[in-house]
Design a protein around this motif. Structure first.
Motif, short mmCIF file in Angstrom:
data_model
loop_
_atom_site.label_atom_id
_atom_site.label_comp_id
_atom_site.label_asym_id
_atom_site.label_seq_id
_atom_site.Cartn_x
_atom_site.Cartn_y
_atom_site.Cartn_z
N VAL A 1 -34.93 17.20 -2.37
CA VAL A 1 -35.01 16.11 -3.35
C VAL A 1 -33.77 16.06 -4.23
O VAL A 1 -33.21 14.99 -4.50
CB VAL A 1 -36.29 16.29 -4.21
CG1 VAL A 1 -36.31 15.27 -5.34
CG2 VAL A 1 -37.53 16.18 -3.36
N TYR A 2 -33.30 17.26 -4.64
CA TYR A 2 -32.21 17.29 -5.62
C TYR A 2 -30.85 16.99 -4.98
O TYR A 2 -30.03 16.29 -5.57
CB TYR A 2 -32.19 18.66 -6.29
CG TYR A 2 -31.24 18.74 -7.45
CD1 TYR A 2 -31.57 18.19 -8.69
CD2 TYR A 2 -30.00 19.38 -7.32
CE1 TYR A 2 -30.69 18.26 -9.75
CE2 TYR A 2 -29.12 19.45 -8.38
CZ TYR A 2 -29.47 18.89 -9.60
OH TYR A 2 -28.59 18.96 -10.66
N PHE B 1 -33.85 10.51 -0.10
CA PHE B 1 -35.20 10.51 -0.69
C PHE B 1 -35.60 9.08 -1.08
O PHE B 1 -36.71 8.62 -0.76
CB PHE B 1 -35.20 11.43 -1.91
CG PHE B 1 -36.50 11.45 -2.65
CD1 PHE B 1 -37.72 11.42 -1.99
CD2 PHE B 1 -36.51 11.48 -4.05
CE1 PHE B 1 -38.92 11.44 -2.69
CE2 PHE B 1 -37.71 11.50 -4.74
CZ PHE B 1 -38.91 11.48 -4.07
N ALA B 2 -34.68 8.31 -1.71
CA ALA B 2 -34.97 6.94 -2.13
C ALA B 2 -35.19 6.04 -0.91
O ALA B 2 -36.10 5.19 -0.89
CB ALA B 2 -33.83 6.40 -2.98
N ILE C 1 -44.55 11.26 -0.84
CA ILE C 1 -43.32 11.73 -0.18
C ILE C 1 -42.79 12.96 -0.89
O ILE C 1 -42.27 13.89 -0.24
CB ILE C 1 -42.28 10.60 -0.16
CG1 ILE C 1 -42.79 9.45 0.73
CG2 ILE C 1 -40.93 11.09 0.33
CD1 ILE C 1 -41.94 8.20 0.66
N LEU C 2 -42.91 13.03 -2.23
CA LEU C 2 -42.40 14.17 -2.98
C LEU C 2 -43.14 15.45 -2.60
O LEU C 2 -42.55 16.55 -2.58
CB LEU C 2 -42.57 13.89 -4.48
CG LEU C 2 -41.90 14.88 -5.44
CD1 LEU C 2 -40.39 14.90 -5.20
CD2 LEU C 2 -42.18 14.48 -6.88
N GLY C 3 -44.39 15.36 -2.21
CA GLY C 3 -45.16 16.55 -1.82
C GLY C 3 -44.76 17.09 -0.47
O GLY C 3 -45.15 18.21 -0.12
N THR C 4 -43.99 16.33 0.33
CA THR C 4 -43.57 16.79 1.65
C THR C 4 -42.16 17.36 1.67
O THR C 4 -41.69 17.82 2.72
CB THR C 4 -43.64 15.64 2.66
OG1 THR C 4 -42.74 14.60 2.24
CG2 THR C 4 -45.06 15.08 2.74
N VAL D 1 -34.15 13.60 -11.76
CA VAL D 1 -35.05 14.64 -11.24
C VAL D 1 -34.94 15.85 -12.17
O VAL D 1 -33.83 16.37 -12.38
CB VAL D 1 -34.69 15.04 -9.79
CG1 VAL D 1 -35.61 16.19 -9.32
CG2 VAL D 1 -34.79 13.87 -8.85
N TYR D 2 -36.04 16.30 -12.71
CA TYR D 2 -36.04 17.48 -13.59
C TYR D 2 -37.42 18.15 -13.54
O TYR D 2 -38.37 17.61 -12.97
CB TYR D 2 -35.66 17.09 -15.02
CG TYR D 2 -36.58 16.10 -15.67
CD1 TYR D 2 -37.68 16.53 -16.44
CD2 TYR D 2 -36.36 14.73 -15.53
CE1 TYR D 2 -38.52 15.60 -17.03
CE2 TYR D 2 -37.19 13.81 -16.13
CZ TYR D 2 -38.27 14.24 -16.88
OH TYR D 2 -39.12 13.35 -17.46
#
Length: 425
Positions: A123-124, A130-131, A114-117, A157-158
């Motif tokens: 996200v931030y 996102f969750a 999911i993070l790659g989309t 997130v960092y």
């Protein structure tokens, strides 16, 4: 032989095998089961909540920016019979650590996918979305293993390339630039507004001063009129005040009189109650004892009276009986005396005058003794007078003797003596 196995609500008991070659599998939660030795297999599966910390390091987003994302997930094995059977097939014989590792790898795989989309901004800025997306995508896969995701949140997130910091700096610069421009515009508008306000203030001041002078003059005129009206009103109010004060004093005096009347009435009631109390006290201490004493004395008097009456009645009865007895005795004595006299008369009648004479003569000494008895105490008798007088007195005394004898005995001595031969009356 066999054993009894028990389990609590946070643990599942899986019993497989049995007598006669049975291949049936049973799951028990919060209960007990019987297991045969050697032929029955009993295993346990924990139903406690498992806390997982999925972490994806340097995963590229849709923009190619590597990000590191950490999260927290709460998972547990579901208790439904079918799902619990599925979980027992997947995890039976494994430790809790191994079960956690399996679920963690599944969650981290979906998190990377999911993070790659998504972009860094998506996200931030919207971590909750996102969750929720990760939970929605991962739930079917872990569900097929009999696992339920209770919650999933993004913890941090960092990145290591200062992308997020650059975004923050750019945003900060934009905000600072807009703030400086806003401050300059605000200062300019403030200066213009200040000049306009100062001009308006001067216009208002001049207009106000003019109005103040006009109003001062009008004020003084009005004040003079008001003073006159006030003085008149003060005089009227003073008179009205004095009149009202007199009325109030009169009303107060009337109320005081009413209060005095009420107090006097209360005092009279109190005195009346005190008189009643004293009367009751006198009644209780004097009257009632006096009435009791009077009643006692009256009762004693009545008793004494009854006693006296009864005594008098008894005495009267006694006297009556004595009188009756004496009367009866007298009657008997009288009858006896009458009988004696009758018999004596009969005897006298039989004896004749000679017997009567004999009785009389026998009685004369006694009569003479009785007559002379008073003279026996006389020491000396003095006869005063001449010889003729003495003779006359003796003659008169002897002449009175027959009547006396007749009166005493009822016998006429002269007649008796006349019947004696040779005697002269």
């Amino acid at each position: 032989m066999g054993n009894i196995h028990t389990t609590g609500p946070n643990e599942a008991l899986i019993v497989s095998g049995g007598c006669c070659g049975s291949t049936k599998k049973r799951t028990i939660v919060g209960g007990w089961a019987w297991a045969w030795w050697l032929v029955t297999d009993v295993q346990r599966l924990s139903l406690n909540v498992m806390t997982l910390n999925p972490m994806c390091e340097n995963v590229e987003t849709a923009q190619g920016v590597p990000l590191t994302v950490t999260g927290v997930a709460q998972c547990k094995i579901m208790k439904a019979d079918e799902l619990l059977g599925t979980a027992s097939e997947q995890f039976l014989g494994k430790s809790v650590k191994e079960i956690k590792q399996t679920i963690l790898q599944t969650l981290e795989g979906h998190l990377r996918a999911i993070l790659g989309t998504l972009t860094v901004e998506e996200v931030y800025k919207d971590r909750d979305q996102f969750a929720a997306l990760v939970r929605e995508v991962a739930a079917p896969d872990v569900g097929r293993m009999g696992i339920e995701i209770l919650s999933f949140t993004i913890k941090d997130v960092y990145d290591d390339v200062q992308y997020l910091a650059s975004l923050g700096k750019a945003q900060t610069a934009v905000v600072k630039r807009d703030a400086d421009a806003g401050v300059a515009e605000a200062n300019r508008d403030a200066g213009i507004r200040e000049a306009e306000c100062e001009k308006s203030a001067m216009d208002v001041k001049y207009s106000t001063d003019t109005k103040i002078e006009d109003n001062t003059r009008m004020y003084k005129l009005q004040k003079a009129n008001f003073d006159q009206e006030i003085n008149t009103a003060k005089a009227e109010s003073q008179l009205a005040y004095e009149l009202q004060a007199a009325k109030i004093r009169q009303r107060i005096r009337n109320e005081e009189i009413q209060i005095e009347v009420v107090e006097r009435r209360k005092q009279i009631e109190i005195e009346s109650q005190e008189v009643q109390r004293k009367d009751k006290e006198l009644t209780g201490t004097v009257k009632l004892p006096a009435e009791a004493e009077a009643f006692r004395l009256q009762t004693l008097a009545q008793a004494k009276q009854c006693q006296t009456i009864e005594s008098a009645r008894a005495e009267a009865e006694r006297i009556r009986k004595i009188g009756s007895a004496e009367a009866h005795a007298i009657e008997l004595v009288g009858k006896a005396e009458a009988e004696r006299m009758r018999m004596k008369a009969h005897v006298y009648k039989q004896y004749g005058d000679a017997a009567i004479m004999n009785i009389v003569l026998e009685s004369l000494p006694k009569i003479a003794a009785e007559v002379a008895a008073p003279l026996a105490k006389t020491e000396e008798i003095v006869l005063i007078g001449g010889n003729d007088n003495v003779t006359n007195d003796v003659t008169r005394l002897v002449a009175q003797l027959p009547p006396s004898i007749n009166a005493l005995t009822g016998v006429d001595l002269s007649k008796v003596l006349s019947k004696i031969p040779g005697a002269k009356a």
